[in-house]
Design a protein around this motif. Structure first.
Motif, PDB file in Angstrom:
ATOM      1  N   ARG A 330       0.808  -1.218   0.000  1.00  0.00           N
ATOM      2  CA  ARG A 330       0.000   0.000   0.000  1.00  0.00           C
ATOM      3  C   ARG A 330       0.842   1.269   0.000  1.00  0.00           C
ATOM      4  NH1 ARG A 330      -4.486  -2.046   4.205  1.00  0.00           N
ATOM      5  NH2 ARG A 330      -6.151  -2.508   2.726  1.00  0.00           N
ATOM      6  N   SER A 331       2.120   1.143   0.296  1.00  0.00           N
ATOM      7  CA  SER A 331       2.963   2.332   0.368  1.00  0.00           C
ATOM      8  C   SER A 331       3.163   2.930  -1.022  1.00  0.00           C
ATOM      9  CB  SER A 331       4.316   1.976   0.994  1.00  0.00           C
ATOM     10  OG  SER A 331       5.159   3.106   1.028  1.00  0.00           O
ATOM     11  N   GLU A 332       3.082   4.239  -1.085  1.00  0.00           N
ATOM     12  CA  GLU A 332       3.251   4.919  -2.375  1.00  0.00           C
ATOM     13  C   GLU A 332       4.712   5.000  -2.790  1.00  0.00           C
ATOM     14  OE1 GLU A 332       1.388   8.682  -1.955  1.00  0.00           O
ATOM     15  OE2 GLU A 332      -0.653   7.848  -1.825  1.00  0.00           O
ATOM     16  N   ALA A 381       7.215  -4.384  -2.494  1.00  0.00           N
ATOM     17  CA  ALA A 381       6.406  -5.601  -2.478  1.00  0.00           C
ATOM     18  C   ALA A 381       6.082  -6.014  -3.911  1.00  0.00           C
ATOM     19  CB  ALA A 381       5.118  -5.379  -1.706  1.00  0.00           C
ATOM     20  N   LEU A 382       6.096  -7.304  -4.174  1.00  0.00           N
ATOM     21  CA  LEU A 382       5.668  -7.829  -5.464  1.00  0.00           C
ATOM     22  C   LEU A 382       4.193  -7.507  -5.650  1.00  0.00           C
ATOM     23  CD1 LEU A 382       6.990  -9.617  -7.728  1.00  0.00           C
ATOM     24  CD2 LEU A 382       5.856 -11.568  -6.651  1.00  0.00           C
ATOM     25  N   PRO A 383       3.786  -7.031  -6.828  1.00  0.00           N
ATOM     26  CA  PRO A 383       2.362  -6.728  -7.046  1.00  0.00           C
ATOM     27  C   PRO A 383       1.476  -7.914  -6.686  1.00  0.00           C
ATOM     28  CG  PRO A 383       3.669  -5.887  -8.863  1.00  0.00           C
ATOM     29  CD  PRO A 383       4.604  -6.694  -8.003  1.00  0.00           C
ATOM     30  N   LEU A 384       0.240  -7.638  -6.303  1.00  0.00           N
ATOM     31  CA  LEU A 384      -0.640  -8.650  -5.737  1.00  0.00           C
ATOM     32  C   LEU A 384      -0.891  -9.815  -6.688  1.00  0.00           C
ATOM     33  CD1 LEU A 384      -2.256  -9.320  -3.221  1.00  0.00           C
ATOM     34  CD2 LEU A 384      -4.171  -7.999  -4.142  1.00  0.00           C
ATOM     35  N   VAL A 385      -1.155  -9.529  -7.936  1.00  0.00           N
ATOM     36  CA  VAL A 385      -1.425 -10.605  -8.895  1.00  0.00           C
ATOM     37  C   VAL A 385      -0.199 -11.500  -9.057  1.00  0.00           C
ATOM     38  CG1 VAL A 385      -1.967 -11.145 -11.304  1.00  0.00           C
ATOM     39  CG2 VAL A 385      -3.170  -9.267 -10.145  1.00  0.00           C
ATOM     40  N   GLU A 386       0.984 -10.880  -9.191  1.00  0.00           N
ATOM     41  CA  GLU A 386       2.210 -11.655  -9.337  1.00  0.00           C
ATOM     42  C   GLU A 386       2.533 -12.427  -8.055  1.00  0.00           C
ATOM     43  OE1 GLU A 386       5.483  -9.350 -10.859  1.00  0.00           O
ATOM     44  OE2 GLU A 386       4.111  -8.054 -12.002  1.00  0.00           O
ATOM     45  N   ALA A 387       2.215 -11.852  -6.894  1.00  0.00           N
ATOM     46  CA  ALA A 387       2.464 -12.539  -5.625  1.00  0.00           C
ATOM     47  C   ALA A 387       1.599 -13.796  -5.516  1.00  0.00           C
ATOM     48  CB  ALA A 387       2.163 -11.596  -4.461  1.00  0.00           C
ATOM     49  N   CYS A 388       0.341 -13.701  -5.925  1.00  0.00           N
ATOM     50  CA  CYS A 388      -0.549 -14.876  -5.904  1.00  0.00           C
ATOM     51  C   CYS A 388      -0.019 -15.964  -6.843  1.00  0.00           C
ATOM     52  CB  CYS A 388      -1.962 -14.476  -6.301  1.00  0.00           C
ATOM     53  SG  CYS A 388      -2.838 -13.519  -5.053  1.00  0.00           S
ATOM     54  N   GLU A 389       0.473 -15.555  -7.996  1.00  0.00           N
ATOM     55  CA  GLU A 389       1.004 -16.530  -8.960  1.00  0.00           C
ATOM     56  C   GLU A 389       2.266 -17.197  -8.412  1.00  0.00           C
ATOM     57  OE1 GLU A 389       1.600 -14.213 -12.438  1.00  0.00           O
ATOM     58  OE2 GLU A 389      -0.532 -14.228 -13.051  1.00  0.00           O
TER      59      GLU A 389
END
Length: 405
Positions: A330-332, A381-389
């Motif tokens: 969430r950090s910018e 942080a790895l983006p959420l979609v890539e983290a799920c993958e």
């Protein structure tokens, strides 16, 4: 009441997820929930393996074992069980109670008005870990319930004790338990009463308890000797002195004198028995108080303890990883380790009235091993979609890779 629990995060992992979503919804809340679910599955797989290792190491030590060791099949070594337990407790955010802390606890006044003694010479090995220390207040009755006093004391949410008894340990109540290991988990334990958790605790009486019994007994004895029993004791002394040759003057023993002597001896015996009964009854009340407190504070024993601790450690690891990843995501802008640590601790303190020392190094170490965080000085942080993958791929490859968490 403000919560202060050191490293332990006093919320369930599901609640942490909901708290984070309440703080600021994601563009795709369902995706974040999916990420947390897969992350929990990864940790669960790793801790299942840890649990099996602990069961193998503890099997030769388990005093409640109901299985047999097949002839010709060697059991796993138990030598490293204590080391594995320490590692597990560390991951579950327990703190080891040092010898100095333990000595200070022994020197504090017992909340339950008991005087307890522990002989550490009976133990070959002792591990004592606590979690969730905070100040607590209770109202304690004084002067037989005539007066109530509010006392403040240090209290532990959880206490784990592991002891290995020597073969020649002096257990008065259970001599058959010498030479074994004991693993116990307790809840809501006052720091000043930590002695009651040891298996060889011996109950003694405080000076005030001795005075409560001794002063009335002394006063009653003086009155009894100066009235009914006194004359009989003088007569008995004269008889004994004549029989032993200490006195040349014979003692006439009439029927009335004999009856008086018997009555005096009976009165003396009755007085002694009454005082002995008072002592035993008071000690039994103390033992009952100790037993009742242990009954309601005991959570688990032996193998059941590390089953529960594995679940606690898994929960703590998940909560730390979810919090660290969420705040970075969430950090910018990229955050340093110190900034991330401060942001999480400040959020818990401001929004949820909970002061903790967040385990930032452990959290980042887990995320780096999973490939969910990059950077050294500043973290991304790895983006959420890539983290799920990435987590999904790791789960699919678990039975082909050998380097687990």
């Amino acid at each position: 009441m403000k919560i202060s629990v050191r490293r332990f995060i006093p919320f369930r992992k599901r609640d942490i997820v909901e708290m984070l979503l309440q703080k600021q919804p994601y563009d795709d809340d369902a995706r974040f929930r999916q990420f947390c679910e897969i992350l929990q599955s990864v940790f669960h797989f790793d801790y299942h393996r840890r649990l099996e290792d602990l069961k193998d190491a503890y099997a030769p030590l388990n005093p409640d074992r109901d299985t047999r060791a097949p002839v010709g099949i060697a059991e796993a070594s138990s030598a490293d069980f204590a080391r594995q337990m320490e590692s597990l407790l560390e991951r579950a955010n327990y703190d080891r109670l040092t010898d100095a802390d333990l000595q200070r606890a022994f020197e504090e006044n017992s909340l339950f008005k008991l005087q307890l003694h522990v002989d550490f010479d009976d133990f070959e090995e002792v591990l004592l870990f606590t979690r969730g220390e905070y100040q607590k207040q209770e109202t304690v009755s004084q002067l037989f319930g005539l007066w109530a006093q509010s006392v403040s004391f240090s209290n532990f949410d959880r206490v784990v004790i592991y002891v290995k008894l020597k073969a020649d340990a002096s257990l008065q109540q259970r001599p058959d338990r010498t030479g074994i290991t004991m693993l116990k988990l307790f809840q809501n334990v006052p720091k000043a009463d930590i002695e009651m958790l040891f298996p060889n605790t011996r109950l003694g009486m405080r000076m005030i308890d001795k005075l409560i019994i001794g002063v009335p007994a002394l006063a009653g004895g003086v009155v009894a000797l100066s009235t009914k029993i006194g004359a009989s004791m003088i007569l008995l002394g004269a008889l004994v002195g004549y029989w032993l040759g200490l006195s040349a003057e014979p003692v006439e023993l009439s029927r009335a004198t004999a009856l008086a002597l018997i009555a005096g001896i009976a009165g003396l015996g009755s007085f002694i028995w009454k005082q002995f009964s008072n002592f035993k009854n008071r000690k039994l009340r103390f033992l009952q108080s100790l037993t009742e407190n242990l009954y309601f504070k005991n959570l688990d024993n032996n193998a059941g303890v590390f089953h529960r601790l594995v679940d606690d450690a898994e929960e703590e690891e998940c909560k730390e990883a979810i919090l660290a990843y969420s705040f970075l995501l969430r950090s910018e802008q990229p955050l340093t380790r110190q900034q991330l640590d401060a942001a999480i601790e400040q959020w818990l303190q401001d929004q949820w009235d909970c002061t903790i020392d967040f385990e930032i190094d452990d959290a980042l170490d887990k995320l780096r091993k999973l490939g969910l965080v990059s950077g050294e000085q500043t973290l991304l942080a790895l983006p959420l979609v890539e983290a799920c993958e990435a987590l999904d791929q790791r789960w699919d490859n678990y039975f082909t890779e050998t380097d687990y968490l």
